[in-house]
Design a protein around this motif. Structure first.
Motif, PDB file in Angstrom:
ATOM      1  N   GLY A   1      67.531  71.918  77.792  1.00 16.80           N
ATOM      2  CA  GLY A   1      67.007  70.644  77.315  1.00 16.80           C
ATOM      3  C   GLY A   1      66.600  70.624  75.861  1.00 16.80           C
ATOM      4  O   GLY A   1      66.383  69.550  75.295  1.00 16.80           O
TER       5      GLY A   1
ATOM      6  N   LEU B   1      58.643  60.558  77.002  1.00 14.25           N
ATOM      7  CA  LEU B   1      59.818  61.198  77.605  1.00 14.25           C
ATOM      8  C   LEU B   1      59.350  62.249  78.597  1.00 14.25           C
ATOM      9  O   LEU B   1      58.435  63.022  78.307  1.00 14.25           O
ATOM     10  CB  LEU B   1      60.694  61.836  76.521  1.00 14.25           C
TER      11      LEU B   1
ATOM     12  N   TYR C   1      60.918  65.415  80.840  1.00 13.12           N
ATOM     13  CA  TYR C   1      62.004  66.317  81.214  1.00 13.12           C
ATOM     14  C   TYR C   1      61.543  66.998  82.490  1.00 13.12           C
ATOM     15  O   TYR C   1      60.641  67.838  82.474  1.00 13.12           O
ATOM     16  CB  TYR C   1      62.254  67.328  80.094  1.00 13.12           C
TER      17      TYR C   1
ATOM     18  N   TRP D   1      65.908  63.338  83.185  1.00 16.68           N
ATOM     19  CA  TRP D   1      65.384  62.763  81.943  1.00 16.68           C
ATOM     20  C   TRP D   1      64.929  61.335  82.206  1.00 16.68           C
ATOM     21  O   TRP D   1      65.713  60.507  82.678  1.00 16.68           O
ATOM     22  CB  TRP D   1      66.466  62.744  80.872  1.00 16.68           C
TER      23      TRP D   1
ATOM     24  N   CYS E   1      67.192  56.543  82.286  1.00 20.55           N
ATOM     25  CA  CYS E   1      67.213  57.750  83.113  1.00 20.55           C
ATOM     26  C   CYS E   1      68.578  58.422  83.008  1.00 20.55           C
ATOM     27  O   CYS E   1      69.620  57.746  83.060  1.00 20.55           O
ATOM     28  CB  CYS E   1      66.925  57.402  84.577  1.00 20.55           C
TER      29      CYS E   1
ATOM     30  N   ASP F   1      70.373  64.959  86.566  1.00 22.27           N
ATOM     31  CA  ASP F   1      70.324  66.377  86.218  1.00 22.27           C
ATOM     32  C   ASP F   1      71.676  66.991  85.890  1.00 22.27           C
ATOM     33  O   ASP F   1      71.737  68.142  85.460  1.00 22.27           O
ATOM     34  CB  ASP F   1      69.668  67.170  87.356  1.00 22.27           C
TER      35      ASP F   1
ATOM     36  N   THR G   1      74.119  67.407  78.292  1.00 23.99           N
ATOM     37  CA  THR G   1      72.946  67.317  77.426  1.00 23.99           C
ATOM     38  C   THR G   1      73.270  66.620  76.117  1.00 23.99           C
ATOM     39  O   THR G   1      72.405  65.964  75.518  1.00 23.99           O
ATOM     40  CB  THR G   1      72.398  68.721  77.144  1.00 23.99           C
TER      41      THR G   1
ATOM     42  N   VAL H   1      72.382  62.949  76.223  1.00 20.75           N
ATOM     43  CA  VAL H   1      70.937  62.717  76.102  1.00 20.75           C
ATOM     44  C   VAL H   1      70.508  62.925  74.654  1.00 20.75           C
ATOM     45  O   VAL H   1      69.688  62.166  74.120  1.00 20.75           O
ATOM     46  CB  VAL H   1      70.157  63.654  77.036  1.00 20.75           C
TER      47      VAL H   1
ATOM     48  N   THR I   1      68.321  60.461  72.194  1.00 21.21           N
ATOM     49  CA  THR I   1      67.047  60.800  71.553  1.00 21.21           C
ATOM     50  C   THR I   1      67.176  60.818  70.038  1.00 21.21           C
ATOM     51  O   THR I   1      66.206  60.529  69.334  1.00 21.21           O
ATOM     52  CB  THR I   1      66.543  62.162  72.051  1.00 21.21           C
TER      53      THR I   1
END
Length: 290
Positions: free
Chosen positions: A29, A62, A64, A74, A91, A94, A98, A101, A105
């Motif tokens: 993450g 946020l 994790y 997330w 959302c 899993d 990554t 995501v 961010t």
């Protein structure tokens, strides 16, 4: 090109996966947390190993959640009032790569630096900047097509029919949008939307710029590096796995050639006038008596 500037030296994996949305999660993450932590957001952990990141103004949070109650790994929420209900929520489950995501961010960090008018901007079809169509545009540019129209749903699918995005029209339950897959925006990958390999959801008022950052990353034709043993079984026969070749050796420099030549040159013998001592030499014979 030096090793530091050659991207092949930073690749973590032995195969490239294409299309990238069929890649597995990296299981790490940190890359997705880094854009927010770089702005000084507060990071906390609980006893289970979940991580919580909060903006300085307490308006964005946020989570994790590897030890959460469901597969929502997330969860990102934004608030007009730090003590009120979320204005929007996103959302990623899993198994989401990554990198997607991280794209979100990164865009969120940029919007946060601009101020609340950016990260709380509601979609508005009357403005080009906040038109919801901007979130679908990157998909169309890479050949995604409109799926068969259904009542109350606008849907697009990738050319291989293994990825799709749905936008639900009409009124939705605000609480359900934040806690279930019944959200305004629904991005998924797999053979079936009912049993996706991974999915992401976003509620009604999620800023378009943040959504567009994700769809831009998803539709990018560049592959993702992965370890072959970590790829999902469902992509066998669907994704293209290209071995990552080792880096080519660099060309020798003139100094390298000079050193190599020196190592092959035989050592010089001592001059003949210099006596050479040997431990195996016999002692000198005595001279004749006078």
């Amino acid at each position: 090109m030096t090793p530091e500037s050659d991207p092949r030296f930073a690749i973590d994996g032995d195969v490239f996966v294409s299309p990238r949305y069929l890649a597995s999660t990296t299981g790490i993450g940190d890359p997705a947390l880094a854009p927010l932590l770089g702005l000084g957001w507060d990071l906390q952990h609980d006893d289970l190993g979940n991580a919580y990141v909060t903006a300085p103004d307490r308006r964005v949070r946020l989570g994790y959640l590897p030890e959460g109650e469901d597969d929502g790994l997330w969860r990102i929420n934004a608030y007009k009032d730090a003590f009120g209900p979320p204005a929007w929520g996103v959302c990623f489950n899993d198994r989401t790569p990554t990198e997607f995501v991280q794209a979100f961010t990164t865009a969120l960090a940029g919007a946060y630096e601009q101020g609340p008018d950016a990260y709380l901007a509601r979609p508005d079809a009357r403005t080009d900047e906040h038109d919801p169509a901007r979130a679908v545009g990157p998909l169309f540019q890479q050949g995604w097509e409109i799926e068969r129209r259904r009542q109350g749903i606008f849907a697009v699918q990738s050319p291989d029919r293994l990825a799709g995005m749905e936008v639900t029209t009409g009124d939705l339950d605000p609480e359900a949008e934040l806690t279930t897959r019944d959200a305004r925006w629904h991005l998924w990958v797999g053979k079936s939307i009912d049993r996706p390999a991974w999915y992401a959801t976003a509620s009604t008022d999620t800023p378009v710029a943040l959504l567009a950052a994700v769809t831009q990353c998803v539709s990018d034709p560049a592959p993702f590096p992965r370890w072959r043993q970590d790829t999902y079984s469902y992509i066998k026969g669907m994704a293209h796995l290209t071995p990552i070749l080792p880096s080519e050796p660099s060309a020798p420099t003139p100094l390298d050639l000079q050193r190599a030549a020196s190592s092959r040159r035989p050592a010089a013998l001592p001059p003949p006038s210099v006596p050479r001592w040997s431990t195996t030499s016999r002692p000198a014979l005595p001279g004749p008596r006078r």
